[in-house]
Write an enzyme that holds these catalytic residues in place. Structure first.
Site, PDB file in Angstrom:
ATOM      1  N   ASP A   1      -1.683  -0.702   5.988  1.00 43.91           N
ATOM      2  CA  ASP A   1      -1.823   0.023   7.255  1.00 43.91           C
ATOM      3  C   ASP A   1      -3.260   0.135   7.740  1.00 43.91           C
ATOM      4  O   ASP A   1      -3.515   0.844   8.712  1.00 43.91           O
ATOM      5  CB  ASP A   1      -1.251   1.434   7.106  1.00 43.91           C
ATOM      6  CG  ASP A   1      -2.099   2.314   6.193  1.00 43.91           C
ATOM      7  OD1 ASP A   1      -2.523   1.818   5.127  1.00 43.91           O
ATOM      8  OD2 ASP A   1      -2.354   3.475   6.539  1.00 43.91           O
TER       9      ASP A   1
ATOM     10  N   ASP B   1       0.864  -1.175   0.000  1.00 41.20           N
ATOM     11  CA  ASP B   1       0.000   0.000   0.000  1.00 41.20           C
ATOM     12  C   ASP B   1       0.905   1.231   0.000  1.00 41.20           C
ATOM     13  O   ASP B   1       2.085   1.151   0.353  1.00 41.20           O
ATOM     14  CB  ASP B   1      -0.889  -0.038   1.246  1.00 41.20           C
ATOM     15  CG  ASP B   1      -1.692   1.224   1.422  1.00 41.20           C
ATOM     16  OD1 ASP B   1      -2.476   1.562   0.517  1.00 41.20           O
ATOM     17  OD2 ASP B   1      -1.515   1.897   2.453  1.00 41.20           O
TER      18      ASP B   1
END
Length: 221
Positions: free
Chosen positions: A173, A11
């Site tokens: 996250d 990500d």
């Protein structure tokens, strides 16, 4: 604990790069232009992770689930994109991000970036931070019809890299990353310092938690 994988997907916002300060500044410029009240950087950071349209909608709707008028939302999004384009390349990588990517690449892992951020901003950040060349595949929020938490992006990357989902790992996250990885059948490793709408990630739902990106090397090599 080690993972036998061939591909690692990362990500972007809150995982590799600290983009919240620039996003918050652009969002408040947008709110100023619309004569709407500003928000604290911490508030805006909680809106990150599900794409620019959702972030803009939450800012305009003052964080509620109310649906803003379409005309207002379109104007707000155009303004946000205009302001964000002015500072998007100022975002800085997190500690050890470049070194981790370099070591993984040298070791022979296939690397990809998968984000819900629009492509024009994704490529700008990756280019400015020196990360772009590490990735064989970059999939942004407007690359495909669906984005995280839908698994479409992850399936697409695995196909492009010619690896099985069970041979792949997502490093993220947020709960959005966790749900996408589970749905795709990939391993999921999370960092606790990013943007998860103000909530802690349930560590029982992930395969591992790392507190610094270089720690990933201990899980893979």
């Amino acid at each position: 604990m080690g993972f036998n994988v061939k591909a690692v997907m990362f990500d972007l916002d809150g995982t590799l790069v600290n983009t919240a300060p620039e996003i918050a500044y652009a969002a408040n410029q947008m709110l100023d232009a619309l004569n709407l009240p500003n928000k604290s950087p911490a508030q805006i950071a909680r809106y990150i992770g599900e794409g620019a349209q959702m972030l803009v909608k939450r800012c305009v709707a003052n964080g509620t689930l109310a649906e803003p008028d379409d005309a207002l939302l379109n104007e707000a999004q155009a303004l946000f994109f205009e302001y964000y384009a002015q500072n998007v390349t100022s975002s800085q990588p997190y500690h050890g991000a470049l070194e981790t990517l370099d070591q993984l690449k040298r070791t022979g892992f296939k690397l990809a970036c998968v984000t819900n951020k629009p492509e024009k901003f994704t490529l700008s950040i990756l280019g400015a931070t020196g990360m772009l060349d590490f990735f064989e595949v970059v999939v942004s929020g407007d690359t495909l019809p669906k984005k995280k938490p839908d698994p479409m992006q992850l399936h697409h990357i695995c196909k492009k890299l010619d690896v099985l989902e069970t041979e792949s790992m997502l490093v993220g996250d947020s709960d959005t990353d966790v749900v996408a990885a589970h749905a795709a059948g990939c391993y999921i490793v999370t960092v606790p310092y990013g943007y998860n709408q103000g909530r802690a990630i349930d560590e029982s739902m992930v395969d591992a938690t790392i507190y610094d990106l270089p720690d990933l090397l201990n899980l893979l090599t």
